[in-house]
Motif scaffolding. Sequence first.
Motif, short mmCIF file in Angstrom:
data_model
loop_
_atom_site.label_atom_id
_atom_site.label_comp_id
_atom_site.label_asym_id
_atom_site.label_seq_id
_atom_site.Cartn_x
_atom_site.Cartn_y
_atom_site.Cartn_z
N LEU A 219 0.84 -1.21 0.00
CA LEU A 219 0.00 0.00 0.00
C LEU A 219 0.87 1.25 0.00
N TYR A 220 1.97 1.19 0.76
CA TYR A 220 2.90 2.32 0.82
C TYR A 220 3.59 2.55 -0.52
N THR A 221 4.19 1.50 -1.08
CA THR A 221 4.92 1.67 -2.33
C THR A 221 3.99 1.97 -3.50
N GLY A 222 2.79 1.40 -3.48
CA GLY A 222 1.82 1.71 -4.54
C GLY A 222 1.43 3.18 -4.55
N THR A 223 1.30 3.75 -3.36
CA THR A 223 0.96 5.17 -3.26
C THR A 223 2.15 6.03 -3.67
N LEU A 224 3.37 5.59 -3.32
CA LEU A 224 4.56 6.32 -3.76
C LEU A 224 4.66 6.32 -5.29
N ASP A 225 4.36 5.18 -5.91
CA ASP A 225 4.38 5.11 -7.37
C ASP A 225 3.41 6.12 -7.98
N MET A 226 2.22 6.22 -7.39
CA MET A 226 1.22 7.15 -7.89
C MET A 226 1.70 8.60 -7.78
N LEU A 227 2.53 8.88 -6.76
CA LEU A 227 3.02 10.23 -6.51
C LEU A 227 4.32 10.54 -7.24
N GLY A 228 4.87 9.54 -7.93
CA GLY A 228 6.12 9.74 -8.65
C GLY A 228 7.35 9.73 -7.77
N VAL A 229 7.26 9.07 -6.63
CA VAL A 229 8.39 8.96 -5.70
C VAL A 229 9.12 7.65 -5.97
N GLU A 230 10.42 7.72 -6.23
CA GLU A 230 11.21 6.52 -6.48
C GLU A 230 11.62 5.88 -5.15
N TRP A 231 11.59 4.57 -5.12
CA TRP A 231 11.90 3.85 -3.89
C TRP A 231 12.61 2.55 -4.23
N THR A 232 13.27 1.97 -3.23
CA THR A 232 13.92 0.67 -3.37
C THR A 232 13.73 -0.11 -2.07
N TYR A 233 13.87 -1.42 -2.16
CA TYR A 233 13.84 -2.27 -0.97
C TYR A 233 15.24 -2.42 -0.40
N CYS A 234 15.35 -2.39 0.91
CA CYS A 234 16.61 -2.67 1.60
C CYS A 234 16.36 -3.86 2.51
N ALA A 235 17.05 -4.95 2.22
CA ALA A 235 16.83 -6.16 2.99
C ALA A 235 17.31 -6.00 4.43
N ARG A 236 16.58 -6.58 5.35
CA ARG A 236 16.94 -6.59 6.76
C ARG A 236 16.98 -8.03 7.22
N ASN A 237 18.18 -8.53 7.51
CA ASN A 237 18.37 -9.94 7.84
C ASN A 237 17.82 -10.84 6.74
N GLY A 238 18.03 -10.39 5.50
CA GLY A 238 17.60 -11.18 4.36
C GLY A 238 16.14 -10.99 3.99
N THR A 239 15.41 -10.17 4.74
CA THR A 239 13.99 -9.95 4.47
C THR A 239 13.77 -8.49 4.08
N PRO A 240 13.06 -8.22 2.97
CA PRO A 240 12.89 -6.83 2.49
C PRO A 240 11.81 -6.07 3.26
N TRP A 241 12.04 -5.86 4.57
CA TRP A 241 11.07 -5.13 5.38
C TRP A 241 11.19 -3.62 5.20
N ASN A 242 12.36 -3.15 4.77
CA ASN A 242 12.63 -1.72 4.69
C ASN A 242 12.41 -1.20 3.28
N VAL A 243 11.66 -0.11 3.18
CA VAL A 243 11.49 0.59 1.91
C VAL A 243 12.24 1.91 2.03
N SER A 244 13.17 2.15 1.10
CA SER A 244 14.03 3.33 1.17
C SER A 244 13.68 4.32 0.06
#
Length: 262
Positions: A219-244
């Motif tokens: 929901l967060y990244t989908g809304t960022l896409d709509m707003l034209g905000v670029e983002w990437t995933y940052c893995a945390r202990n091998g799990t992509p919990w962080n959106v940067s």
Amino acid sequence: MTSHGTDVRQKALTLLRNGAKNADVARALGIPKGTISYWKHVDRAKRGECPGRHDPPCPRCHGRELDEVAYSYLLGLYLGDGHISQYSQHRVANLMITCTESWPGLMDACEEAMRAVFPGNAVCRVRKNGCRNVKLYSKHLHCLFPQHGPGKKHERRIALEPWQQAIVDAHPWEFIRGLIHSDGCRITNWTTRTVRGERKRYEYPRYFFTNKSGDIRGLYTGTLDMLGVEWTYCARNGTPWNVSVARKASVALMDAHVGPKY
């Protein structure tokens, strides 16, 4: 626990209905004041005299106008650090948003949003160790937050209803702001580079959003896409919990509409 007979309870209610004070009835009958207060509350509710028995009108059930800007923000807060609990079927559900003591402005914004979305309900702050729960009671919390359910949010499906998605689409920055204020942050990263033989330090701002639920991250990244905000995933202990969000133009957009916690 002491059990009081029906005749004792009826005697207490008769005294209360005739205007006797709770403390006087408690002393006269040798019953705890809290018990007398509870009996009085139940009696008044049954007779329609309890002022708190009716919940204010609900936007979903009664068509009351909803402050959509405040709701979009509060929805973001709820999906991050919010919780709805109901200890028994006889008690009114309560919404709690946990806010750290370090961000008093966030607490104020949360309370303001609650009052705007639930204008007829009282809002309070419950002190905890290092934080406070901004809290309200309402019979219609499940109407406005249908994502509520048993178990942790990241262990069940989280999806917005069409009417909620329409509000988020109309007020996306408020939704993003609520998510960042709950499970996100703005930090300053740094790195070093060698320029003409000299080692220099460079700093740059960055936004992080961390949530175990893949649905909420979506929901967060989908809304960022709509707003034209670029983002990437940052893995945390091998799990992509962080959106940067680190790109300069995207950080500038976030700064203009969200900004750091305060």
